[in-house]
Motif scaffolding. Structure first.
Motif, short mmCIF file in Angstrom:
data_model
loop_
_atom_site.label_atom_id
_atom_site.label_comp_id
_atom_site.label_asym_id
_atom_site.label_seq_id
_atom_site.Cartn_x
_atom_site.Cartn_y
_atom_site.Cartn_z
N ARG A 234 0.83 -1.21 0.00
CA ARG A 234 0.00 0.00 0.00
C ARG A 234 0.87 1.26 0.00
NH1 ARG A 234 -4.94 1.95 2.21
NH2 ARG A 234 -5.04 4.16 1.64
N ASN A 237 2.35 1.79 -3.46
CA ASN A 237 1.32 2.30 -4.37
C ASN A 237 1.08 3.79 -4.13
OD1 ASN A 237 0.81 -0.11 -5.72
ND2 ASN A 237 -0.85 -0.71 -4.33
N GLU A 256 -1.99 0.95 -8.88
CA GLU A 256 -1.92 -0.42 -8.36
C GLU A 256 -0.75 -1.08 -9.06
OE1 GLU A 256 -3.40 -2.03 -6.01
OE2 GLU A 256 -4.91 -0.54 -5.47
N GLN A 259 1.54 -7.21 -9.23
CA GLN A 259 1.92 -8.14 -8.19
C GLN A 259 2.65 -9.36 -8.75
OE1 GLN A 259 -1.69 -8.92 -5.98
NE2 GLN A 259 -1.65 -6.89 -5.04
#
Length: 270
Positions: A234, A237, A256, A259
Motif C-alpha cells: 500500500r 502504491n 496499483e 503483483q
C-alpha cells in the motif's frame, strides 16, 4: 565487507513470478558515497531503471537509527527492489551519520536530527549532480522529522518537488516547520497508520491542518512499522501515485503496482 548490489543472481522463470518480500527485480544498482559539507562520508545505494527514462527520484530518509532504523528498513528495501522496474523510479537509500547496515557504516555520530540536516542536503545534492529528475523526499518515522525540518528550507526546497511522510511522530518537527511547508506550497502527502504508536489519523489531521496542501491518508489496520506485504505494498502504491500522478491508472486513477513480474528475478537473502 560492504554488500555489493551486483551480487544478486538473476534467473528467468518459465512463468510469471509473484512479487514477494524478497523478490528483487532488474535494475542498475550501485554503491554510492555522499559527502556532507562538514566532511562526513555517508554510504548508500542508488537503484536506477535498467533501461528507459527515470520518471521520478525518491530520496529516502530512514527511521531512527538508535531504534534499528537504517537504509535497509523494509519499505525502502522493497522500493529499491521493485520501483525501478515497475515504475521507472530511481531510489536513493543511504545511512545517515553514524548509522550502519550491510552496505557499511556512515561516518560521524547520531546528532538527534540536528547535524543530519547536512546529510539531507548531501543526499539531495547528490541526486542533483547525477541529473536525477522529479526529486521527492520520502521520510519514515525519524526520517519524516528530517523531511519536515529541512525539506522546505534552502538549499533543499528549490531542488525537490515535495515530500511523502510515512508514520510521522511529530516529535522533533514542530508547527514552525509545518508553517514553512505551508508557505512553500509544495506537495506533502502524509500516510498515517490507524494503530500508530505515536500519531494516529485523527490527531494527525489536527496537527497537519496548518499545511493547506497536505494530503493526509489514514491507513486502516496499519501500524507504525508497516509490517506485512499488504501494508508495504500500500505504501509503495501511494508513493508512486504521488510522484507519477496517473502514471498507472487510466484517467489518473489510483496506482496499483503489478503483483507479478514476467522476466528475470533474483531473491534477496536476509
Amino acid at each position: 565487507m560492504s554488500f555489493d548490489p551486483a551480487s544478486y543472481v538473476f534467473s528467468q522463470p518459465s512463468a510469471p513470478t509473484a512479487i514477494r518480500a524478497s523478490t528483487v527485480l532488474p535494475a542498475r544498482r550501485e554503491n554510492v558515497e555522499l559527502r556532507t559539507s562538514d566532511g562526513h562520508r555517508l554510504v548508500g545505494e542508488l537503484a536506477l531503471p535498467e533501461s528507459g527514462e527515470v520518471k521520478a527520484t525518491l530520496i529516502t530518509l530512514h527511521p531512527l537509527p538508535t531504534h534499528g532504523g537504517f537504509m535497509d528498513s523494509h519499505v525502502y528495501r522493497k522500493a529499491s527492489y521493485r520501483l525501478p522496474a515497475l515504475a521507472g523510479i530511481a531510489v536513493l537509500r543511504f545511512n545517515t551519520r553514524g548509522t550502519g547496515s550491510p552496505r557499511g557504516t556512515s561516518e560521524g555520530a547520531f546528532e538527534e536530527g540536528i547535524g543530519e540536516r547536512l546529510d539531507v542536503e548531501a543526499a539531495v545534492q547528490f541526486a542533483v549532480d547525477r541529473g536525477l529528475p522529479n526529486r521527492w523526499l520520502v521520510g519514515w518515522s525519524f526520517g519524516t522529522e528530517l523531511a519536515l525540518m529541512y525539506g522546505a528550507a534552502e538549499p533543499v526546497a528549490s531542488e525537490v518537488e515535495g515530500a511523502i511522510l510515512l508514520s510521522p511522530p511529530l516529535h522533533r518537527a514542530t508547527d514552525v516547520h509545518l508553517k514553512e511547508w505551508a508557505a512553500a506550497g509544495k506537495p506533502l502527502k502524509v500516510l498515517v497508520p490507524e494503530h500508530d504508536d505515536y500519531l494516529q489519523p485523527a490527531e494527525a489531521a489536527e496537527r497537519f491542518a496548518v499545511v493547506p496542501q497536505a494530503r493526509l491518508v489514514g491507513v486502516d489496520g496499519a501500524k507504525h512499522l508497516w509490517v506485512g506485504e499488504k501494508y508495504a505494498g500500500r505504501v509503495l502504491n501511494e508513493i508512486v501515485d504521488e510522484v507519477l500522478p496517473g502514471g498507472f491508472g487510466a484517467g489518473g486513477t489510483a496506482t496499483e503496482l503489478p503483483q507479478e513480474w514476467n522476466g528475470p528475478v533474483a531473491t534477496a537473502h536476509a
